[in-house]
Design an enzyme around this catalytic site. Structure first.
Site, PDB file in Angstrom:
ATOM      1  N   GLY A 150       0.643  -1.113   0.082  1.00  0.00           N
ATOM      2  CA  GLY A 150       0.089  -0.010   0.009  1.00  0.00           C
ATOM      3  C   GLY A 150       1.115   1.205  -0.174  1.00  0.00           C
ATOM      4  O   GLY A 150       1.976   1.355  -0.353  1.00  0.00           O
ATOM      5  N   THR A 222       5.320  -2.074  11.689  1.00  0.00           N
ATOM      6  CA  THR A 222       4.699  -0.686  12.102  1.00  0.00           C
ATOM      7  C   THR A 222       2.986  -0.822  11.649  1.00  0.00           C
ATOM      8  O   THR A 222       2.583   0.217  11.432  1.00  0.00           O
ATOM      9  CB  THR A 222       5.164   0.437  11.150  1.00  0.00           C
ATOM     10  OG1 THR A 222       5.101   0.203   9.960  1.00  0.00           O
ATOM     11  CG2 THR A 222       6.766   0.793  11.703  1.00  0.00           C
ATOM     12  N   ARG A 224       0.107  -3.836  12.553  1.00  0.00           N
ATOM     13  CA  ARG A 224      -0.732  -4.228  13.784  1.00  0.00           C
ATOM     14  C   ARG A 224       0.069  -5.292  14.601  1.00  0.00           C
ATOM     15  O   ARG A 224       0.535  -6.228  13.754  1.00  0.00           O
ATOM     16  CB  ARG A 224      -2.094  -4.689  13.238  1.00  0.00           C
ATOM     17  CG  ARG A 224      -2.816  -3.603  12.786  1.00  0.00           C
ATOM     18  CD  ARG A 224      -3.391  -2.590  13.978  1.00  0.00           C
ATOM     19  NE  ARG A 224      -4.114  -1.468  13.703  1.00  0.00           N
ATOM     20  CZ  ARG A 224      -3.997  -0.131  13.044  1.00  0.00           C
ATOM     21  NH1 ARG A 224      -2.625   0.021  13.085  1.00  0.00           N
ATOM     22  NH2 ARG A 224      -5.021   0.646  13.041  1.00  0.00           N
ATOM     23  N   GLU A 253      -1.877  -3.516  23.780  1.00  0.00           N
ATOM     24  CA  GLU A 253      -1.573  -2.175  23.897  1.00  0.00           C
ATOM     25  C   GLU A 253      -2.128  -1.586  25.002  1.00  0.00           C
ATOM     26  O   GLU A 253      -3.709  -1.563  25.007  1.00  0.00           O
ATOM     27  CB  GLU A 253      -1.491  -1.147  22.601  1.00  0.00           C
ATOM     28  CG  GLU A 253      -0.457  -1.997  21.406  1.00  0.00           C
ATOM     29  CD  GLU A 253      -0.672  -1.320  20.097  1.00  0.00           C
ATOM     30  OE1 GLU A 253      -1.417  -0.464  19.946  1.00  0.00           O
ATOM     31  OE2 GLU A 253       0.113  -1.668  19.172  1.00  0.00           O
ATOM     32  N   HIS A 272       3.478   2.640  19.526  1.00  0.00           N
ATOM     33  CA  HIS A 272       2.532   2.773  18.182  1.00  0.00           C
ATOM     34  C   HIS A 272       2.364   4.146  17.787  1.00  0.00           C
ATOM     35  O   HIS A 272       1.376   5.064  18.160  1.00  0.00           O
ATOM     36  CB  HIS A 272       1.014   2.495  18.863  1.00  0.00           C
ATOM     37  CG  HIS A 272       0.009   1.997  17.589  1.00  0.00           C
ATOM     38  ND1 HIS A 272      -0.812   1.019  17.796  1.00  0.00           N
ATOM     39  CD2 HIS A 272       0.220   2.641  16.537  1.00  0.00           C
ATOM     40  CE1 HIS A 272      -1.563   1.161  16.738  1.00  0.00           C
ATOM     41  NE2 HIS A 272      -0.990   1.951  15.692  1.00  0.00           N
ATOM     42  N   ALA A 274       4.203   5.310  14.970  1.00  0.00           N
ATOM     43  CA  ALA A 274       4.742   5.517  13.645  1.00  0.00           C
ATOM     44  C   ALA A 274       3.982   6.530  12.851  1.00  0.00           C
ATOM     45  O   ALA A 274       4.492   7.189  12.073  1.00  0.00           O
ATOM     46  CB  ALA A 274       4.698   3.917  13.143  1.00  0.00           C
TER      47      ALA A 274
END
Length: 306
Positions: A150, A222, A224, A253, A272, A274
């Site tokens: 992506g 980066t 899940r 998390e 988390h 990024a």
């Protein structure tokens, strides 16, 4: 009422007021429940705190859940659909930040940045065991496998190639790009570095087995945390099967104290973030503000998922 459910930095708060107008968005800390404001919420600006079926049912005025990001796995999509609540995300707004973070994690693991930072601060920069230098390395000459192709992977690929890496990728379909398309099993088995860029779905959950990766490889995530079998990741890092891992996301998390990843010197960890840069926030809030305008005007929403 437009509600931001997050713990915004001062800069984030300033950006919200600058883009939406002072006082237009109500801030509710991500650690606090939305119970008190639920009956009045029309738009929820969602970051990470799960949006549950119970919350959606308790918010009769809710018309839009706007994800500030891409992944919608933390939103009860079926409940939103059942209650006539639109769900939108914003693909591409955080791609630059995520691509740069993935690259920084690769380099941090290969160059053992955290290890040598700690030694330098302790006054041991030149007195550490010289053998430690044998375990550093370069991106150049390595095969980097991108799982998913992506926006963030597309930004990252030419940078890696420019640094001298051989870039390969896997995705639902092969693309017309100057990189080799490999099936996932081959990519894991033969890549020196594997970087994850796919969403979390029932199909992708626990689809990455670190022990199926090439011995001495590096894993970067980066995307899940639940994409990886975390117990096998710990085993792969502890046994030396993997050289190291750069992780911005985790199965749970925030990462709980006592998680074995916290004690592994060959794991570089981040909470988390990024996606989280001031530039990303401005892009994201601009999309959110436009969708709020469209909602009020009865126009088609941008990037509607539900």
């Amino acid at each position: 009422m437009i509600v931001l459910h997050a713990r915004p930095s001062p800069g984030f708060s300033e950006a919200v007021d600058a883009i939406f107008g002072p006082g237009v968005v109500v801030h509710v800390d991500e650690a606090a429940p939305l119970d008190e404001v639920a009956p009045e919420i029309s738009v929820l600006l969602h970051v990470l705190t799960p949006v549950t079926p119970d919350f959606i049912a308790s918010a009769p005025k809710l018309k839009l859940i706007q994800k500030l990001g891409v992944g919608v796995n933390t939103i009860a999509l079926d409940a939103a659909r059942d209650h006539g609540v639109a769900v939108c995300n914003m693909p591409g707004t955080n791609s630059q930040a995520v691509a740069e973070m993935a690259l920084s994690l690769m380099m941090a693991v290969l160059r053992r940045t955290c290890f040598f930072d700690a030694r330098t601060r302790a006054g041991e920069g030149w007195t550490a065991d010289p053998s430690e230098l044998d375990s550093v390395g370069e991106i150049a000459g390595r095969t980097v496998g991108l799982v998913g192709f992506g926006h963030s992977a597309q930004l990252l690929a030419p940078v890696l190639a420019a640094l001298g890496a051989r870039v390969v990728y896997t995705a639902r379909n092969a693309r017309d790009v100057p990189y080799d398309y490999w099936p996932l099993d081959r990519l894991l088995a033969e890549s020196d570095i594997v970087s994850l860029h796919i969403p979390l779905t029932d199909e992708t959950r626990a689809s990455i087995d670190p022990l199926a990766m090439k011995k001495g490889a590096v894993l970067v995530n980066t995307a899940r945390g639940e994409l990886i079998d975390e117990a096998r990741l710990v085993e792969a890092l502890t046994s030396g099967h993997l050289r190291g891992a750069g992780l911005d996301v985790f199965a749970e998390e925030p990462l709980p104290r006592g998680n074995p990843l916290l004690g592994l010197p060959n794991a570089v960890l981040a909470p988390h973030i990024a996606w989280l840069t001031p530039e990303t926030l401005v892009r994201s809030l601009s999309v959110a503000q436009e969708n709020c305008r469209r909602l009020a005007a009865g126009e088609a929403l941008l990037h509607q998922v539900v």
